[in-house]
Design a protein around this motif. Structure first.
Motif, short mmCIF file in Angstrom:
data_model
loop_
_atom_site.label_atom_id
_atom_site.label_comp_id
_atom_site.label_asym_id
_atom_site.label_seq_id
_atom_site.Cartn_x
_atom_site.Cartn_y
_atom_site.Cartn_z
N GLY A 1 0.81 -1.22 0.00
CA GLY A 1 0.00 0.00 0.00
C GLY A 1 0.84 1.26 0.00
O GLY A 1 0.68 2.12 -0.86
N GLU B 1 -8.05 -0.10 3.35
CA GLU B 1 -8.20 -1.07 2.26
C GLU B 1 -8.28 -2.46 2.84
O GLU B 1 -9.01 -3.32 2.35
N HIS C 1 2.09 -1.19 -6.66
CA HIS C 1 1.89 -2.06 -5.50
C HIS C 1 2.90 -3.20 -5.54
O HIS C 1 3.30 -3.63 -6.62
ZN LIG Z 1 -2.23 -3.61 -0.42
#
Ligand SMILES: [Zn+2]
Length: 414
Positions: free
Chosen positions: A93, A126, A193
Motif C-alpha cells: 500500500g 483497504e 503495489h
Molecule cells: Zn495492499
C-alpha cells in the motif's frame, strides 16, 4: 542515477511510516486510529513540500493535488492504502503513495507543470481489519460507500461513525460522498503495489504490468453431524463433521490443482465442541476461490458446492453453503496499461504481464475510471508479514516507469 537517490528516500520514508503502529513489537495500523492520523500528518507534510495542496476527506483519506498548467485540465489519480493488516510489512500500500509522490517532487524541483493535474490518494482503509469491510477509503472516492457500514462496531464496541468523528471527519452519508470524483474530470487511476506473489522474482524482473484483478468468491460452509463419546460410538455409526470437512477440503485442493489458473483455499476452521474425547459434531469452514475468468470461477464454485453436498450425503452430514462475498474480475484499461508497458520497455526491460490474485483499491476505482497497475517484485512473494521486502533498485525502476508513464500521458495531450 538520480532515481537511485530518490528511491533511497522512498525506502527511508517507508521505514519512517512503519514506526507509526498500534503495536510496539510489530506494525499494525488500522482505520481511523492514532497512528493512522500521525501517518496522514507526515505524508501531508511531504506532499506540501512537493508543491501540492493537501486535504483530508471525511472518511480519512489524505489527498495531495499537483495542479496542471491550465486551470480546467483533467486529473490523473495515483494512490494506494496507508492502513495495514496486523503484524504487517512496510511496503504493502505505502509504495503506491510514496512512488508517485517522489515523481511529483521531481516535477516540483524542476518547476514543471503537466497538461493535467496529478492527485495522490492515501486511502484510509483497504485491508478492512477494524470493521471487516475492505476498501472504505476508495469507496468514498468512487461513490460506492454504503453508509449502513457506519453502524458497524469494532472489537472495542466503537461504531464506525464514532471512529470517523474521533478521527476528525463527519460521519454524515452526504458529506462522506463529497469525496466522490466525477468521471468526466479524470484521465484514470494508476496504482503501484508490491506483487505479493513470487512470479516476478521467478522471472527475474523488477516490475510487471497488471492485466486484471481476479474475481473472487468467499463462502462459509457448515458441516453438521453428530457429536458423541470418542470411546463408545463405533466407527461405523459415526457422523463425524470434521472427517467430512477434511475429505471435502482435499477435494477442493484437487479441483484447484487440475483447473488451470484456479486457486481455492480453506483458511479457517472452527471445530465444535472441540474436545479431544468428543467426536466433532459441527465444523465451520471458510472457502476462498479465485480465477481471472468469471465463467471458469462460476463453474468451479458450482462444482465445489455440488461436491460439498455429495460428501455430506455420503456421510450423513448436513451441509449449509453460504455466499459471503463475490467480486467480479476487473480488467486494467488497455491504453493506460500500454503506457506502463512502453515505459518498462524504455527502461530496456522485457514487459511481463500478469493477473493479480489479490484485491486492490484499483478494483473499487474501476467503477469510477480507467485503471492501470504496476507491480513491484517483492522478496519470496512474502506480504502481510514483517519479512515483506523490496529492493531499492526495483523501487528506482518503478519511479522511472511512473515518470515515463506521465510523459506518455503528456504526449497524448493529457
Ligand atoms: Zn495492499
Amino acid at each position: 542515477m538520480m532515481s537511485d537517490v530518490v528511491a533511497r528516500t522512498v525506502m527511508e520514508r517507508c521505514d519512517i511510516l512503519a514506526r507509526y503502529s498500534e503495536d510496539t513489537d510489530c506494525l499494525t495500523r488500522r482505520f481511523a486510529t492514532v497512528p493512522m492520523r500521525q501517518v496522514n500528518d507526515v505524508v501531508a507534510a511531504w506532499m506540501l513540500a512537493a508543491g501540492m495542496t493537501v486535504h483530508r476527506d471525511h472518511i480519512g483519506n489524505i489527498i495531495g493535488r499537483y495542479e496542471a498548467q491550465e486551470a480546467d485540465a483533467r486529473t490523473m489519480l495515483f494512490g494506494s492504502h496507508l492502513d495495514t493488516v496486523c503484524a504487517a510489512g512496510k511496503y504493502d500500500g505505502i509504495l503506491g503513495v510514496l512512488v508517485p509522490l517522489a515523481c511529483v517532487e521531481r516535477l516540483h524541483e524542476q518547476g514543471r507543470r503537466l497538461p493535467f493535474a496529478i492527485e495522490i490518494l492515501g486511502f484510509a482503509d483497504e485491508e478492512g481489519v477494524r470493521y471487516h469491510t475492505a476498501y472504505l477509503g476508495s469507496q468514498a472516492v468512487a461513490g460506492t460507500f454504503d453508509s449502513a457500514a457506519l453502524q458497524f462496531t469494532d472489537d472495542d464496541g466503537i461504531s464506525m461513525a464514532e471512529a470517523i468523528r474521533l478521527f476528525g471527519g463527519q460521519p454524515d452519508p452526504v458529506l462522506l460522498q463529497t469525496a466522490r470524483w466525477q468521471r468526466d474530470g479524470l484521465l484514470g487511476y494508476c496504482e503501484v503495489h508490491i506483487e505479493q506473489g513470487p512470479v516476478l522474482e521467478a522471472q527475474d524482473l523488477p516490475v510487471g504490468v497488471v492485466s486484471s484483478i481476479s474475481g473472487q468468491h468467499r463462502y462459509m460452509l457448515h458441516f453438521s453431524g453428530q457429536a458423541g463419546h470418542a470411546g463408545t460410538v463405533p466407527m461405523n455409526m459415526r457422523h463425524d463433521a470434521l472427517c467430512a470437512a477434511s475429505e471435502y477440503i482435499l477435494s477442493v485442493e484437487s479441483l484447484a490443482r487440475k483447473t488451470a489458473g484456479l486457486v481455492a483455499t480453506v483458511g479457517k476452521l472452527q471445530v465444535l465442541p472441540g474436545a479431544s474425547n468428543v467426536i466433532p459434531g459441527h465444523v465451520s469452514a471458510s472457502l476462498d476461490v479465485r480465477h481471472q475468468d468469471d465463467m471458469v470461477l462460476a463453474r468451479a464454485c458450482a462444482d465445489l458446492r455440488e461436491q460439498a453436498l455429495k460428501v455430506g450425503l455420503e456421510r450423513g452430514i448436513a451441509v449449509d453453503w453460504q455466499l459471503v462475498q463475490q467480486d467480479k474480475t476487473i480488467f486494467c484499461a488497455p491504453h493506460l496499461s500500454s503506457f506502463v508497458a512502453r515505459a518498462i520497455e524504455a527502461e530496456g526491460l522485457p514487459v511481463y504481464t500478469l493477473a493479480s490474485g489479490a484485491g486492490h483499491d484499483a478494483v473499487v476505482l474501476s467503477d469510477l475510471t480507467d485503471v492501470a497497475m504496476l507491480f513491484v517484485r517483492c522478496k519470496g512473494g512474502i506480504s502481510h508479514h514483517a519479512d515483506e521486502s523490496v529492493r531499492t533498485e526495483d523501487v528506482a525502476v518503478s519511479i522511472r516507469v511512473v515518470e515515463r508513464f506521465l510523459d506518455h500521458l503528456c504526449s497524448m495531450g493529457g
